[in-house]
Design a protein around this motif. Sequence first.
Motif, PDB file in Angstrom:
ATOM      1  N   LEU A   9      50.471  48.061   3.089  1.00  0.00           N
ATOM      2  CA  LEU A   9      50.800  49.205   3.931  1.00  0.00           C
ATOM      3  C   LEU A   9      50.714  50.496   3.127  1.00  0.00           C
ATOM      4  CD1 LEU A   9      51.884  50.440   6.589  1.00  0.00           C
ATOM      5  CD2 LEU A   9      54.201  49.959   5.752  1.00  0.00           C
ATOM      6  N   SER A  10      50.117  51.522   3.737  1.00  0.00           N
ATOM      7  CA  SER A  10      50.061  52.862   3.158  1.00  0.00           C
ATOM      8  C   SER A  10      50.583  53.844   4.199  1.00  0.00           C
ATOM      9  CB  SER A  10      48.615  53.211   2.769  1.00  0.00           C
ATOM     10  OG  SER A  10      48.490  54.580   2.439  1.00  0.00           O
ATOM     11  N   VAL A  11      51.628  54.594   3.833  1.00  0.00           N
ATOM     12  CA  VAL A  11      52.235  55.572   4.744  1.00  0.00           C
ATOM     13  C   VAL A  11      52.232  56.923   4.041  1.00  0.00           C
ATOM     14  CG1 VAL A  11      54.284  56.216   6.067  1.00  0.00           C
ATOM     15  CG2 VAL A  11      53.742  53.794   5.713  1.00  0.00           C
ATOM     16  N   SER A  12      51.418  57.860   4.540  1.00  0.00           N
ATOM     17  CA  SER A  12      51.353  59.170   3.881  1.00  0.00           C
ATOM     18  C   SER A  12      50.446  60.103   4.655  1.00  0.00           C
ATOM     19  CB  SER A  12      50.822  59.030   2.454  1.00  0.00           C
ATOM     20  OG  SER A  12      49.435  58.763   2.466  1.00  0.00           O
ATOM     21  N   THR A  13      50.476  61.388   4.248  1.00  0.00           N
ATOM     22  CA  THR A  13      49.459  62.332   4.679  1.00  0.00           C
ATOM     23  C   THR A  13      48.178  62.043   3.879  1.00  0.00           C
ATOM     24  OG1 THR A  13      49.986  63.984   2.999  1.00  0.00           O
ATOM     25  CG2 THR A  13      51.262  64.062   5.053  1.00  0.00           C
ATOM     26  N   ASP A  14      47.143  62.862   4.095  1.00  0.00           N
ATOM     27  CA  ASP A  14      45.903  62.675   3.339  1.00  0.00           C
ATOM     28  C   ASP A  14      45.775  63.717   2.228  1.00  0.00           C
ATOM     29  OD1 ASP A  14      45.558  64.815   5.030  1.00  0.00           O
ATOM     30  OD2 ASP A  14      43.475  64.343   5.534  1.00  0.00           O
ATOM     31  N   SER A  15      46.888  64.297   1.799  1.00  0.00           N
ATOM     32  CA  SER A  15      46.882  65.254   0.694  1.00  0.00           C
ATOM     33  C   SER A  15      46.300  64.595  -0.552  1.00  0.00           C
ATOM     34  CB  SER A  15      48.305  65.729   0.408  1.00  0.00           C
ATOM     35  OG  SER A  15      48.368  66.442  -0.813  1.00  0.00           O
ATOM     36  N   PRO A  16      45.519  65.319  -1.366  1.00  0.00           N
ATOM     37  CA  PRO A  16      44.937  64.723  -2.577  1.00  0.00           C
ATOM     38  C   PRO A  16      45.971  64.081  -3.506  1.00  0.00           C
ATOM     39  CG  PRO A  16      43.903  66.829  -2.136  1.00  0.00           C
ATOM     40  CD  PRO A  16      45.031  66.700  -1.144  1.00  0.00           C
ATOM     41  N   ARG A  17      47.178  64.629  -3.562  1.00  0.00           N
ATOM     42  CA  ARG A  17      48.198  64.066  -4.452  1.00  0.00           C
ATOM     43  C   ARG A  17      48.683  62.700  -4.001  1.00  0.00           C
ATOM     44  NH1 ARG A  17      53.506  64.938  -2.556  1.00  0.00           N
ATOM     45  NH2 ARG A  17      53.604  66.304  -0.729  1.00  0.00           N
ATOM     46  N   LYS A  18      48.359  62.304  -2.789  1.00  0.00           N
ATOM     47  CA  LYS A  18      48.742  60.967  -2.307  1.00  0.00           C
ATOM     48  C   LYS A  18      47.839  59.868  -2.869  1.00  0.00           C
ATOM     49  CE  LYS A  18      52.096  62.518   0.281  1.00  0.00           C
ATOM     50  NZ  LYS A  18      53.511  62.219  -0.047  1.00  0.00           N
ATOM     51  N   ASN A  19      46.728  60.276  -3.502  1.00  0.00           N
ATOM     52  CA  ASN A  19      45.903  59.320  -4.253  1.00  0.00           C
ATOM     53  C   ASN A  19      45.363  58.195  -3.362  1.00  0.00           C
ATOM     54  OD1 ASN A  19      44.718  58.432  -6.642  1.00  0.00           O
ATOM     55  ND2 ASN A  19      46.531  57.326  -7.343  1.00  0.00           N
ATOM     56  N   LEU A  20      44.888  58.561  -2.190  1.00  0.00           N
ATOM     57  CA  LEU A  20      44.433  57.548  -1.239  1.00  0.00           C
ATOM     58  C   LEU A  20      43.155  56.849  -1.693  1.00  0.00           C
ATOM     59  CD1 LEU A  20      45.174  59.240   2.201  1.00  0.00           C
ATOM     60  CD2 LEU A  20      46.526  57.568   0.942  1.00  0.00           C
ATOM     61  N   GLN A  21      42.350  57.505  -2.520  1.00  0.00           N
ATOM     62  CA  GLN A  21      41.150  56.833  -3.045  1.00  0.00           C
ATOM     63  C   GLN A  21      41.533  55.572  -3.826  1.00  0.00           C
ATOM     64  OE1 GLN A  21      38.896  59.686  -5.335  1.00  0.00           O
ATOM     65  NE2 GLN A  21      37.801  60.416  -3.525  1.00  0.00           N
ATOM     66  N   MET A  22      42.643  55.656  -4.561  1.00  0.00           N
ATOM     67  CA  MET A  22      43.111  54.492  -5.303  1.00  0.00           C
ATOM     68  C   MET A  22      43.549  53.388  -4.351  1.00  0.00           C
ATOM     69  SD  MET A  22      43.616  52.971  -8.146  1.00  0.00           S
ATOM     70  CE  MET A  22      43.477  54.252  -9.408  1.00  0.00           C
ATOM     71  N   VAL A  23      44.238  53.756  -3.274  1.00  0.00           N
ATOM     72  CA  VAL A  23      44.662  52.762  -2.279  1.00  0.00           C
ATOM     73  C   VAL A  23      43.457  52.024  -1.723  1.00  0.00           C
ATOM     74  CG1 VAL A  23      45.762  52.436  -0.027  1.00  0.00           C
ATOM     75  CG2 VAL A  23      46.731  54.074  -1.654  1.00  0.00           C
ATOM     76  N   ASN A  24      42.411  52.777  -1.386  1.00  0.00           N
ATOM     77  CA  ASN A  24      41.206  52.177  -0.807  1.00  0.00           C
ATOM     78  C   ASN A  24      40.487  51.282  -1.822  1.00  0.00           C
ATOM     79  OD1 ASN A  24      39.405  51.841   1.364  1.00  0.00           O
ATOM     80  ND2 ASN A  24      38.039  53.426   0.563  1.00  0.00           N
TER      81      ASN A  24
END
Length: 231
Positions: A75-90
């Motif tokens: 599960l990932s819960v967050s905005t898409d702000s760069p500091r959320k590091n979503l590339q790492m999640v993906n």
Amino acid sequence: PFERIYIQRLYRTLRHKDHIITDTNTLKQELKEFGFDGYIETVYLPYSQNFRKLSVEKEFLRRRLNLPVDKTLILSVSTDSPRKNLQMVNKVTKELGDKYRLVRVGKPLGDSITFNNIEDSTLNEIYNACDILLFPSLYEGFGLPIVEAFATGLPVVTSDIPTIREVAGNAAILVNPTNMEEVIEGVKESLNLSKELSLRGIERSTLFSFNKFKRSIRLIYEEVLKDDEVY
């Protein structure tokens, strides 16, 4: 650039205030280092009382939410702000392979199963239906999804950075958010320690209850008003 200008202006307006309430001691220290010379008190943010561990099977919740019952759900819960590091999640989800599936609350990410504009009751069911919360943020002021996950008994893998260390304590797996191999190992470790982390998280969540928040805020206001009466 616009965000940086906004933050600089915000901090300048705070510098000479008499009282500030922050939501972590880490942020309190940052304000002092910036030059704030007034009285700063830390009061942890409370999580919504809608978040709790449900006494139903994950399979039931997954079918209810149209989630796969034969996958390990990250599960990932967050905005898409760069500091959320979503590339790492993906990247981590893809690297783990077909046995894993990403569930997103927020902007879609890769082939994630995505939820948006949902009530707390539905979000609580999502927390209860998944296997871990992956929250590898690069910077946080608090990290509320971590506490929400704790309250539901969901194991958490998150960043080894000052604010999150303060909020999570020993109830989460802390990793370097820029090291993919370390994050992957953290995910696997959290699954092996699932029961232990669930118990630690539920216990840790008591630090962030609404009643505790309310009492702390009331005491601060009483002290401020008392000081005003003296002068």
